[in-house]
Scaffold this active site. Structure first.
Site, PDB file in Angstrom:
ATOM      1  N   LYS A 169      49.157  11.805  40.858  1.00 45.15           N
ATOM      2  CA  LYS A 169      48.019  11.690  39.946  1.00 45.15           C
ATOM      3  C   LYS A 169      46.691  11.565  40.694  1.00 45.15           C
ATOM      4  CE  LYS A 169      50.517   9.923  35.912  1.00 45.15           C
ATOM      5  NZ  LYS A 169      50.567   8.991  34.786  1.00 45.15           N
ATOM      6  N   LYS A 204      50.575   7.449  27.519  1.00 46.09           N
ATOM      7  CA  LYS A 204      50.685   5.991  27.589  1.00 46.09           C
ATOM      8  C   LYS A 204      49.388   5.386  28.132  1.00 46.09           C
ATOM      9  CE  LYS A 204      53.537   2.477  29.839  1.00 46.09           C
ATOM     10  NZ  LYS A 204      54.787   2.199  30.557  1.00 46.09           N
ATOM     11  N   GLY A 252      57.607   5.515  30.503  1.00 44.71           N
ATOM     12  CA  GLY A 252      57.369   6.852  29.950  1.00 44.71           C
ATOM     13  C   GLY A 252      58.656   7.611  29.670  1.00 44.71           C
ATOM     14  N   ARG A 253      59.564   7.654  30.650  1.00 40.62           N
ATOM     15  CA  ARG A 253      60.782   8.457  30.486  1.00 40.62           C
ATOM     16  C   ARG A 253      61.799   7.807  29.561  1.00 40.62           C
ATOM     17  NH1 ARG A 253      59.719   6.590  35.334  1.00 40.62           N
ATOM     18  NH2 ARG A 253      61.143   5.249  36.495  1.00 40.62           N
ATOM     19  N   GLU A 273      46.083  16.049  33.208  1.00 37.03           N
ATOM     20  CA  GLU A 273      46.582  17.206  32.456  1.00 37.03           C
ATOM     21  C   GLU A 273      46.354  17.033  30.960  1.00 37.03           C
ATOM     22  OE1 GLU A 273      48.196  15.593  34.782  1.00 37.03           O
ATOM     23  OE2 GLU A 273      49.426  16.922  36.020  1.00 37.03           O
TER      24      GLU A 273
END
Ligand code: G6Q
Length: 539
Positions: A501, A202, A264-265, A208
């Site tokens: 993060k 997003k 996101g989820r 990662e």
């Protein structure tokens, strides 16, 4: 949460506390029917819960008094209910098939939603038909989604769940972990000339994902002779951040966008679902959206006493706040739903793992539970012992289907016999008298007695297909929403994830520094950093 209506709920919980499910069923022949509700292809039998008609009535009254109805409308109509990020929460617009507009600050988002979906569909058809070719002219066979958290768990879970509807000649892989092993093991299996990488992020800033994407790019160019023109044929992006996608070297023509009002989820039905659409095709994807939409409509319009997400939400709160239950098990009796518990862990625990209320004060009540589970019947041979006879109360959701996607002998009857028998045993238990009648020696009777009265929900649909799948995910999304409102917390931010993060940044610099850096952490952290530096030949 500490209102008069909640006090009435607590009082009614006390009235039901001494009633055993065995007696509740014996006394009310209509109990199963009374506590069954249906929507969007799903039947929820919640009769094996520690409830009475009066308790359900109090719970529903409490939900009404807490303005749950108004909050649902606020979400569906694009109000900025994600207050800490000042954003609307509109995953429901992604599957709004009603033709009605959905406004955010006066702007109808539906034309944009449809336009992206049409571009996704055209792209997926091209890949699936072999029209989209790799740099050397060969069709795509292997698809690698690189993303993490909300940009991984949904599509990974869904591609597994809807495998029977997938084009089997396309192989799907998911890389999320920054541990190079994850990427390396996938790269060992795929053919560079026929591999498509989807970089799903997003923000397009996630360490990662960007690290994995860069390594994948390097690997591909290394295998295809170093011509950077290959990137355009083998990399597409899914993101809200066009600038960063371009900076990475992906042509914006190969980018599928979404919006900051999609968490996101909650993003599976957005462009984040691209790997799923590639696998099952645009039409089956649309059928999944239909299932989502059917549950959305039900949640928005059905009276609370027949509203599946509201009922599940209220029952979860009954055990968390009325009985002190700390966890909630999700037990799908379908191998295709093997990843569902992991997906729901994020959906639920990231949304409602909060301890500050909407007024900025520390809550005085328990909030989101620990979600866990495994597909049946595997769990039965592992952890069910604790659910049956342990000291903790663990409410469980049993999820099953009348028909199997893989009919073979009597496997399905056996699977479903276990599914049904488990909830019966958990509710009814086994008394000392029954043990004695079976000839169990006196010394063993306490060990072979089952208290029962263990609560379960049974969710049953005809078959696992795109519609029932979409409806199931929407059901859990709205359950989580319901609980967030009733616990008076914000479900749509994730500051704990944001912290993760940035945390590693400082340590990373210290691990990589050429000369020994001045370390100012606690002694344990300093020693660990030095141990790693020494192992890498740095002092
Ligand atoms: C989801 C969370 C989190 C997020 C990942 C990936 O609701 O915000 O799991 O999805 O951190 O973020 P990006 O998609 O921005 O890479």
């Amino acid at each position: 949460m500490h209102t008069e209506a909640w006090q009435s709920v607590l009082q009614e919980i006390d009235n039901t506390r001494s009633i055993h499910l065995r007696d509740a069923f014996a006394e009310d022949p209509r109990r199963a029917e009374r506590f069954t509700a249906r929507a969007a292809g799903w039947t929820l039998d919640y009769s094996k819960n520690r409830i009475s008609p009066a308790l359900m009535k109090r719970l529903v009254e409490w939900a009404e008094a807490s303005n749950l109805r108004g909050e649902i409308e606020a979400m569906f109509t694009g109000q900025p209910i994600n207050a800490t990020e000042n954003r609307a929460v509109l995953h429901t617009a992604l599957r709004n098939l009603s033709g009605e507009p959905v406004l955010v600050n006066g702007h109808d988002v539906m034309p944009d939603v449809r336009a992206v979906r049409e571009r996704m569909a055209a792209f997926c058809e091209d890949v699936r038909r072999g029209v989209w070719r790799g740099h050397t002219g060969k069709p795509i066979r292997d698809i690698v989604n690189i993303g993490i958290g909300g940009s991984d768990l949904g599509p990974a879970m869904a591609c597994e769940a809807l495998k029977p509807y997938a084009k089997r000649s396309l192989r799907l892989f998911f890389v999320s972990n920054i541990d190079a092993t994850h990427l390396a093991e996938v790269l060992r299996q795929v053919r560079p000339e026929q591999t498509l990488f989807i970089i799903a992020s997003k923000t397009f800033t996630t360490q990662e994902t960007l690290t994995n994407a860069l390594s994948a790019r390097q690997w591909l160019l290394g295998r295809l002779g170093g011509d950077t023109a290959a990137v355009a044929r083998h990399f597409v992006a899914v993101s809200t951040n066009r600038q960063k996608v371009e900076a990475f070297g992906i042509d914006p023509a190969n980018m599928f966008g979404f919006w900051d009002w999609v968490g996101g989820r909650y993003s599976l039905p957005s462009a984040i679902g691209l790997p799923l659409m590639l696998a099952i095709g645009p039409r089956a994807f649309e059928r999944m959206l239909k299932g989502y939409h059917a549950m959305d409509k039900h949640f928005r319009t059905a009276p609370f006493e027949r509203n599946l997400p509201v009922i599940l939400g209220l029952l979860g709160i009954l055990y968390a706040n009325g009985y002190g239950a700390e966890t909630h098990a999700v037990l799908p009796y379908d191998q295709y739903l093997a990843r569902l518990p992991a997906y729901l862990q994020q959906l639920d625990m990231e949304s409602n793992g909060k301890s500050i209320d909407r007024q900025g004060q520390r809550v005085r009540h328990t909030t989101g539970p620990i979600i866990w589970g495994e597909p049946g019947t595997n769990g039965q041979h592992a952890f069910y012992q604790l659910i049956h006879q342990g000291t903790r109360l663990i409410p469980c959701d049993f999820i099953g289907f009348c028909r199997s996607q893989n009919p073979m002998g009597d496997h399905h009857e056996k699977l479903m016999a276990n599914f049904i028998a488990q909830t019966e045993a958990l509710a009814m238990g086994k008394t000392a008298i029954q043990c004695r009648a079976e000839g169990v020696p006196d010394a063993l009777i306490p060990h072979k007695t089952f208290e029962g009265n263990r609560p379960t929900n049974t969710l049953l649909a005809d078959e696992l297909n795109p519609q029932t799948f979409g409806a199931l995910i929407a059901l859990y999304e709205h359950k989580v929403f319901t609980q967030g409102i009733l616990w008076n917390i914000f479900s749509f931010d994730q500051w704990g994830v944001e912290l993760g993060k940035v945390l590693a940044g400082k340590v990373l610099e210290e691990l990589k520094a050429e000369t020994t850096p001045p370390l100012s952490h606690d002694a344990s952290t300093n020693a660990l950093i030095m141990r790693l530096r020494q192992a890498q030949g740095r002092t």
